[in-house]
Enzyme design. Structure first.
Site, PDB file in Angstrom:
ATOM      1  N   ASP A  30       1.054  -0.873  -0.095  1.00  0.00           N
ATOM      2  CA  ASP A  30       0.430  -0.076   0.088  1.00  0.00           C
ATOM      3  C   ASP A  30       1.110   1.135  -0.094  1.00  0.00           C
ATOM      4  O   ASP A  30       0.539   2.320   0.871  1.00  0.00           O
ATOM      5  CB  ASP A  30      -1.030  -0.115   0.712  1.00  0.00           C
ATOM      6  CG  ASP A  30      -1.855   1.145   1.415  1.00  0.00           C
ATOM      7  OD1 ASP A  30      -2.373   1.188   0.376  1.00  0.00           O
ATOM      8  OD2 ASP A  30      -2.657   0.977   2.152  1.00  0.00           O
ATOM      9  N   CYS A  71     -19.196  -1.881   5.455  1.00  0.00           N
ATOM     10  CA  CYS A  71     -19.114  -2.764   4.287  1.00  0.00           C
ATOM     11  C   CYS A  71     -18.628  -4.011   4.261  1.00  0.00           C
ATOM     12  O   CYS A  71     -19.503  -4.907   3.920  1.00  0.00           O
ATOM     13  CB  CYS A  71     -18.598  -2.105   2.915  1.00  0.00           C
ATOM     14  SG  CYS A  71     -16.135  -1.573   2.289  1.00  0.00           S
ATOM     15  N   CYS A 120     -23.382   0.645   3.295  1.00  0.00           N
ATOM     16  CA  CYS A 120     -22.596   2.108   3.456  1.00  0.00           C
ATOM     17  C   CYS A 120     -23.500   3.219   3.744  1.00  0.00           C
ATOM     18  O   CYS A 120     -24.206   3.935   3.119  1.00  0.00           O
ATOM     19  CB  CYS A 120     -22.055   3.019   1.915  1.00  0.00           C
ATOM     20  SG  CYS A 120     -20.743   3.335   1.903  1.00  0.00           S
ATOM     21  N   CYS A 179     -23.073  -4.814   1.010  1.00  0.00           N
ATOM     22  CA  CYS A 179     -21.617  -3.602   0.702  1.00  0.00           C
ATOM     23  C   CYS A 179     -22.415  -2.105   0.543  1.00  0.00           C
ATOM     24  O   CYS A 179     -22.283  -1.692   0.722  1.00  0.00           O
ATOM     25  CB  CYS A 179     -21.158  -3.809   0.114  1.00  0.00           C
ATOM     26  SG  CYS A 179     -20.316  -4.625  -1.128  1.00  0.00           S
TER      27      CYS A 179
END
Length: 358
Positions: A145, A255, A209, A205
């Site tokens: 990441d 989610c 949200c 999901c």
């Protein structure tokens, strides 16, 4: 390069080493991600990346590993489960219940322990060193990441998981509660079979949200995503989204909590991801009182430190405003007044907004 194993044997050996290093799964992908380029360009051109200018700056390099790291022939992918060792059964319901307690501060589960960047990077580097010890020096670069890498695309192409409708990687035996990491290598390794999708007609999901940030299957508008707003976004949080944030002060798991596949989510064997004191069950008032020095001390080695004390206070001020609207208690108002004259204009503005919610 002194290859003592053929490519397929090397992949098997790397998978065994990965298991020893507490990786849950090791995959291998090729570098042709051209099929993902149209979707990436459409997402960027729609502005869905928000303030994350680096995503637009790198453009298609994200979909071209061999341009990002010249010489790359294959990508070794890694999955590391992160649920804390002590996670109880029914944890999804327990986490949802936190959202019904307005004065409790909710930190995303992945951020309650040690910074995953450090954990994965160190172990991926160790894995690279084991490969080098076996075959001799080779070109490689480790990512966690930390660069313009299409992580979920690589994960799905290497057998680690398909892209769920929330745009996160999903695995049938591990849900989505895991981190991803990669090693770009100049070795031609046989790619593992891609993962087929298993979301079917489920839209849990999308439906759950809070800010309706999932604007279509596998398409998230970061500008509406609470994870983005509380972590990546540096300025004022849009007024219309503040009430929807509730008591979420760092990230958002909704989610994932709603996803049926996460009943199979795995506990990490590592103590690194165990919850730190204050990161679960603490009150908004309590965390709002942290001085910058205390914030830095409490978040040492944590991913939360990267947002800094100013954003920490901004996020909690929003949570306090939402709590004040739900239950106008003097302790909340008193806490907000302690920061009413904060040096940061962003903090002052969010405190003023919060006080106006009474």
């Amino acid at each position: 390069m002194n290859v003592t194993l053929d490519a397929a044997q090397l992949v098997s050996q790397v998978q065994a080493w990965g298991q020893e290093l507490a990786f849950s799964q090791i995959g291998v992908s090729g570098v042709d991600l051209s099929a993902a380029e149209p979707g990436l360009l459409a997402w960027l051109s729609a502005g869905c990346h928000g303030d994350m200018g680096y995503m637009a700056a790198h453009g298609l390099k994200r979909a071209r590993p061999a341009e990002l790291v010249p010489g790359t022939l294959s990508v070794i992918t890694a999955r590391m489960d992160y649920l804390p060792r002590a996670t109880p059964e029914g944890w999804q319901g327990i986490e949802f219940e936190r959202l019904d307690r307005p004065q409790e501060a909710v930190v995303s589960m992945y951020a309650r322990g040690r910074d995953y960047h450090k954990v994965l990077r160190n172990r991926l580097q160790t894995l690279s060193e084991r490969i080098a010890a076996s075959i001799g020096p080779f070109g490689h670069r480790v990512f966690t990441d930390s660069a313009p890498v299409l992580e979920v695309e690589l994960a799905s192409r290497s057998g680690i998981g398909w892209r769920g409708k929330h745009a996160l990687a999903l695995h049938r035996e591990a849900g989505s509660m895991f981190f991803l990491g990669e090693i770009f290598v100049d070795l031609a390794l046989p790619p593992l079979d891609a993962t087929s999708e298993h979301c079917g007609s489920c839209s849990a999901c999308i439906d759950v949200c809070p800010t309706q940030a999932i604007i279509g299957a596998q398409r998230v508008d970061a500008r509406r995503c609470i994870s983005y707003l509380t972590i990546e976004h540096a300025g004022p949080i849009p007024l219309e989204l503040r009430p929807l944030m509730g008591n979420r002060i760092y990230g958002c798991d909704d989610c994932q909590l709603a996803c049926p596949w996460n009943k199979f989510a795995q506990r990490s064997p590592l103590p690194d991801f165990d919850e730190r004191a204050g990161m679960s069950g603490a009150s908004l008032v309590e965390l709002f009182a942290w001085s910058e020095a205390e914030f830095l001390r409490r978040t040492e080695g944590s991913p939360i430190r990267r947002i800094g004390h100013e954003r920490w206070l901004r996020n909690i001020a929003v949570g306090l405003g939402n709590a004040l609207r739900a239950s106008p208690e003097p302790t909340i108002t008193q806490a907000l007044h302690t920061r009413a004259n904060h040096p940061s204009e962003v903090v002052r503005e969010h405190v003023a907004w919060a006080l106006a919610q009474a």
